[in-house]
Design an enzyme around this catalytic site. Sequence first.
Site, short mmCIF file in Angstrom:
data_model
loop_
_atom_site.label_atom_id
_atom_site.label_comp_id
_atom_site.label_asym_id
_atom_site.label_seq_id
_atom_site.Cartn_x
_atom_site.Cartn_y
_atom_site.Cartn_z
N LYS A 74 0.83 -1.21 0.00
CA LYS A 74 0.00 0.00 0.00
C LYS A 74 0.87 1.27 0.00
CE LYS A 74 -2.29 -1.38 3.67
NZ LYS A 74 -1.61 -2.69 3.86
N THR A 75 1.90 1.29 0.84
CA THR A 75 2.79 2.45 0.87
C THR A 75 3.49 2.60 -0.48
OG1 THR A 75 3.17 1.98 3.20
CG2 THR A 75 4.67 3.54 2.18
N ASP A 119 -1.68 6.43 6.35
CA ASP A 119 -1.68 5.01 6.67
C ASP A 119 -2.59 4.79 7.88
OD1 ASP A 119 -0.96 2.41 6.36
OD2 ASP A 119 1.09 2.62 7.06
N THR A 168 -6.11 -1.67 6.88
CA THR A 168 -6.10 -3.12 6.83
C THR A 168 -7.54 -3.62 6.78
OG1 THR A 168 -5.85 -3.00 9.22
CG2 THR A 168 -3.90 -3.57 7.96
N ARG A 227 6.53 -8.31 1.64
CA ARG A 227 7.46 -7.91 2.72
C ARG A 227 8.13 -9.14 3.33
NH1 ARG A 227 4.76 -4.32 6.34
NH2 ARG A 227 5.80 -2.64 5.24
N1 LIG Z 1 3.76 -5.48 -5.92
C1 LIG Z 1 4.99 -5.43 -5.43
N2 LIG Z 1 6.05 -5.65 -6.23
C2 LIG Z 1 7.30 -5.63 -5.72
N3 LIG Z 1 7.60 -5.38 -4.43
C3 LIG Z 1 6.59 -5.13 -3.61
C4 LIG Z 1 5.24 -5.13 -4.06
N4 LIG Z 1 4.43 -4.85 -3.02
C5 LIG Z 1 5.23 -4.68 -1.95
N5 LIG Z 1 6.52 -4.85 -2.30
C6 LIG Z 1 7.67 -4.79 -1.39
O1 LIG Z 1 7.22 -5.12 -0.08
C7 LIG Z 1 7.66 -4.17 0.87
C8 LIG Z 1 6.48 -3.77 1.71
O2 LIG Z 1 5.57 -3.00 0.96
P1 LIG Z 1 4.78 -1.75 1.58
O3 LIG Z 1 5.59 -1.07 2.63
O4 LIG Z 1 4.32 -0.93 0.43
O5 LIG Z 1 3.55 -2.50 2.25
P2 LIG Z 1 2.30 -1.89 3.01
O6 LIG Z 1 1.10 -2.58 2.47
O7 LIG Z 1 2.31 -0.40 2.94
O8 LIG Z 1 2.56 -2.37 4.49
P3 LIG Z 1 2.10 -1.64 5.84
O9 LIG Z 1 0.61 -1.64 5.80
O10 LIG Z 1 2.67 -2.54 6.91
O11 LIG Z 1 2.73 -0.28 5.83
C9 LIG Z 1 8.27 -3.02 0.08
O12 LIG Z 1 9.63 -2.90 0.38
C10 LIG Z 1 8.21 -3.39 -1.38
O13 LIG Z 1 9.51 -3.44 -1.89
#
Ligand SMILES: Nc1ncnc2c1ncn2[C@@H]1O[C@H](COP(=O)(O)OP(=O)(O)OP(=O)(O)O)[C@@H](O)[C@H]1O
Length: 350
Positions: A74-75, A119, A168, A227
Amino acid sequence: MNWDDESTNPTRVVGPAADGEDRAVEAALRPKDLGEFVGQERVRTQLDLVLKAARARGATADHVLLSGAPGLGKTTLSMIIAAEMGAPIRITSGPAIQHAGDLAAILSSLAEGEVLFLDEIHRMSRPAEEMLYMAMEDFRVDVVVGKGPGATAIPLELPPFTLVGATTRAGLLPPPLRDRFGFTGHMEFYSPAELERVIHRSARLLEVDIADQGAAEIAGRSRGTPRIANRLLRRVRDYAQVRADGVITREVAARALEVYEVDARGLDRLDRAVLTALLTLFGGGPVGLSTLAVAVGEERETVEEVAEPFLVREGLLARTPRGRVATPAAWAHLGLTPPTASGQPGLFAE
Ligand SMILES: Nc1ncnc2c1ncn2[C@@H]1O[C@H](COP(=O)(O)OP(=O)(O)OP(=O)(O)O)[C@@H](O)[C@H]1O
């Protein structure tokens, strides 16, 4: 052992929340545009249209809500939205905004077209949430000056901006907030094939030599979450450097993940302890949550919130009104035989 706070728990290599090391390396591993972003075809296609249309109109993109489990990207997507719009991005979170004034300060300092990533938007305080309604719809906030009967609301115009909210649980958002998003994207867990692509891409960036089968081995244990895939890749890389010749083959990956107690399906020690107790002590259930927690020497909440969601998702455990029950897949996974009719039949036993 404290498994509850996944953000500070260094022992849980398959926890979905980011730990310190994740935060340090994630910036380098984040895809920078939609083309590089692996999987999530539906969200990617829809978002691509939203952004292209906004760019063609020379307008600011609609507000975007992204829902899904931690670590699914998401980030990363919010940063891609900003990059694709050629806009700066400000990152904050619901728990960081305690007072409406905190939000007013952020909103009033946004540049035109800026992306505001919020977030855990479901954890914002109620007054801040109400201020956000007006900001999203009319690009305006009322700043209250003074207290009591003498208090006055001063309207403040805001530049158009794009709010990207992440949660979430979209179901927890009040409908008036949900309705103010022009686009909602539901992020799904990733397939093993998609995770293999994530792992190959990260291995390239980390300059790690990995065989296809090595990537497949890690992908299968990553619980559908990029992740976790990236974290397991780093642990396997360490092992490959110290105990092998640096190349991640299938055998090296499997041996390394055995050291970290992550099994072929991505279960860790806690997950397996819960399943083993359910099968060996209670014949596969049904058994109450409190009893199961005592049996594994953990808090009820730890079993319910840390171990069970993944076990349920994997179809290994079911929550029934009569208690927790193991499925046939759980017996098969641990290599055990369900009790026969002469024993204690479980809910799924024939
Ligand atoms: N579709 C994707 N392709 C490649 N790498 C990804 C992808 N999605 C996530 N990642 C990798 O996974 C890691 C975590 O992603 P991210 O921080 O965006 O998750 P998030 O959903 O925002 O988590 P949170 O809710 O805990 O903040 C990042 O470092 C990213 O490199």
